[in-house]
Write a protein that holds these residues in place. Structure first.
Motif, short mmCIF file in Angstrom:
data_model
loop_
_atom_site.label_atom_id
_atom_site.label_comp_id
_atom_site.label_asym_id
_atom_site.label_seq_id
_atom_site.Cartn_x
_atom_site.Cartn_y
_atom_site.Cartn_z
N LEU A 138 -6.97 19.48 13.75
CA LEU A 138 -6.92 20.22 12.49
C LEU A 138 -6.57 19.26 11.36
N ARG A 139 -7.24 19.45 10.24
CA ARG A 139 -6.98 18.65 9.05
C ARG A 139 -6.15 19.49 8.08
N VAL A 140 -4.98 18.98 7.72
CA VAL A 140 -4.03 19.71 6.89
C VAL A 140 -3.90 19.03 5.53
N LEU A 141 -4.19 19.78 4.47
CA LEU A 141 -3.93 19.29 3.11
C LEU A 141 -2.51 19.72 2.77
N MET A 142 -1.62 18.74 2.60
CA MET A 142 -0.21 19.01 2.35
C MET A 142 0.16 18.66 0.91
N ALA A 143 0.69 19.64 0.17
CA ALA A 143 1.18 19.42 -1.19
C ALA A 143 2.70 19.55 -1.17
N GLU A 144 3.38 18.44 -1.34
CA GLU A 144 4.85 18.40 -1.31
C GLU A 144 5.31 17.33 -2.27
N ASP A 145 6.13 17.73 -3.27
CA ASP A 145 6.54 16.78 -4.31
C ASP A 145 7.79 15.98 -3.96
N GLU A 146 8.53 16.37 -2.94
CA GLU A 146 9.70 15.59 -2.52
C GLU A 146 9.22 14.54 -1.53
N TRP A 147 9.16 13.28 -1.96
CA TRP A 147 8.50 12.24 -1.15
C TRP A 147 9.12 12.06 0.22
N LEU A 148 10.45 12.16 0.33
CA LEU A 148 11.09 11.98 1.62
C LEU A 148 10.72 13.13 2.57
N ALA A 149 10.75 14.35 2.07
CA ALA A 149 10.34 15.50 2.89
C ALA A 149 8.88 15.35 3.30
N ALA A 150 8.04 14.93 2.36
CA ALA A 150 6.61 14.76 2.66
C ALA A 150 6.40 13.73 3.76
N GLU A 151 7.15 12.65 3.69
CA GLU A 151 7.02 11.58 4.69
C GLU A 151 7.42 12.08 6.08
N VAL A 152 8.52 12.81 6.16
CA VAL A 152 9.00 13.34 7.44
C VAL A 152 8.00 14.36 7.99
N LEU A 153 7.52 15.26 7.13
CA LEU A 153 6.55 16.27 7.56
C LEU A 153 5.25 15.63 8.02
N GLU A 154 4.77 14.67 7.25
CA GLU A 154 3.52 14.00 7.61
C GLU A 154 3.63 13.32 8.97
N GLU A 155 4.74 12.65 9.21
CA GLU A 155 4.95 11.97 10.49
C GLU A 155 5.01 12.98 11.64
N GLY A 156 5.76 14.05 11.45
CA GLY A 156 5.88 15.07 12.49
C GLY A 156 4.56 15.76 12.79
N LEU A 157 3.79 16.05 11.76
CA LEU A 157 2.49 16.70 11.96
C LEU A 157 1.50 15.75 12.63
N ALA A 158 1.54 14.48 12.25
CA ALA A 158 0.65 13.49 12.88
C ALA A 158 1.00 13.36 14.37
N GLU A 159 2.29 13.35 14.69
CA GLU A 159 2.71 13.27 16.09
C GLU A 159 2.27 14.51 16.87
N ALA A 160 2.13 15.65 16.18
CA ALA A 160 1.68 16.89 16.83
C ALA A 160 0.16 16.95 16.95
N GLY A 161 -0.51 15.92 16.42
CA GLY A 161 -1.96 15.85 16.59
C GLY A 161 -2.79 16.28 15.40
N PHE A 162 -2.16 16.53 14.26
CA PHE A 162 -2.90 16.91 13.05
C PHE A 162 -3.28 15.67 12.24
N VAL A 163 -4.34 15.80 11.46
CA VAL A 163 -4.69 14.80 10.46
C VAL A 163 -4.13 15.35 9.14
N VAL A 164 -3.30 14.57 8.46
CA VAL A 164 -2.63 15.04 7.25
C VAL A 164 -3.17 14.30 6.03
N LEU A 165 -3.58 15.08 5.03
CA LEU A 165 -3.96 14.54 3.73
C LEU A 165 -2.81 14.89 2.80
N ALA A 166 -2.00 13.91 2.44
CA ALA A 166 -0.80 14.17 1.65
C ALA A 166 -1.09 14.07 0.16
N ALA A 167 -0.55 15.04 -0.59
CA ALA A 167 -0.68 15.06 -2.05
C ALA A 167 0.72 15.22 -2.64
#
Length: 126
Positions: free
Chosen positions: A5-34
């Motif tokens: 699954l490809r997830v478009l993620m909109a999160e303005d808190e960069w640290l939260a975005a980084e943690v979420l992106e890493e966790g989602l990637a580990e779960a097998g998602f492709v993350v497009l961070a904005a």
């Protein structure tokens, strides 16, 4: 084998975005961070392909609610997961136009709950 699954993620808190992106990637998602809603809208307008929108609500330039409505103007059935520290007092009805699946999660977010919510909204349209 189905593609991830490809997830478009909109999160303005960069640290939260980084943690979420890493966790989602580990779960097998492709993350497009904005970095915010406007950046996510620009990625979509530029042709980025994604299956699910994951968005915060309170962001500069373009908030999550407006992002949902703009993206769903083009893709009414777009699955959406909203993550926020400030859920709307009106509840999910404030965010949901009834056109596609939507889940609301309150921060802080456990990655396993987030993964389950993304999979749930994505599977409801397939």
């Amino acid at each position: 084998m189905t593609p991830p699954l490809r997830v478009l993620m909109a999160e303005d808190e960069w640290l939260a975005a980084e943690v979420l992106e890493e966790g989602l990637a580990e779960a097998g998602f492709v993350v497009l961070a904005a970095a915010d809603g406007q950046a996510a809208l620009e990625l979509a307008a530029a042709g980025a392909t994604f299956d699910v929108l994951l968005t915060d609500l309170r962001m500069p330039r373009l908030d999550g609610r407006e992002l949902i409505f703009r993206l769903r103007a083009e893709r009414p059935a777009l699955p959406v997961v909203v993550m926020t520290g400030f859920p709307p007092p009106e509840g999910i009805s404030h965010l949901h136009d009834g056109s596609g699946p939507l889940r609301l999660l309150t921060k802080p977010i456990d990655i396993s709950r987030l993964v389950a919510a993304i999979e749930a909204v994505a599977s409801s349209i397939s």
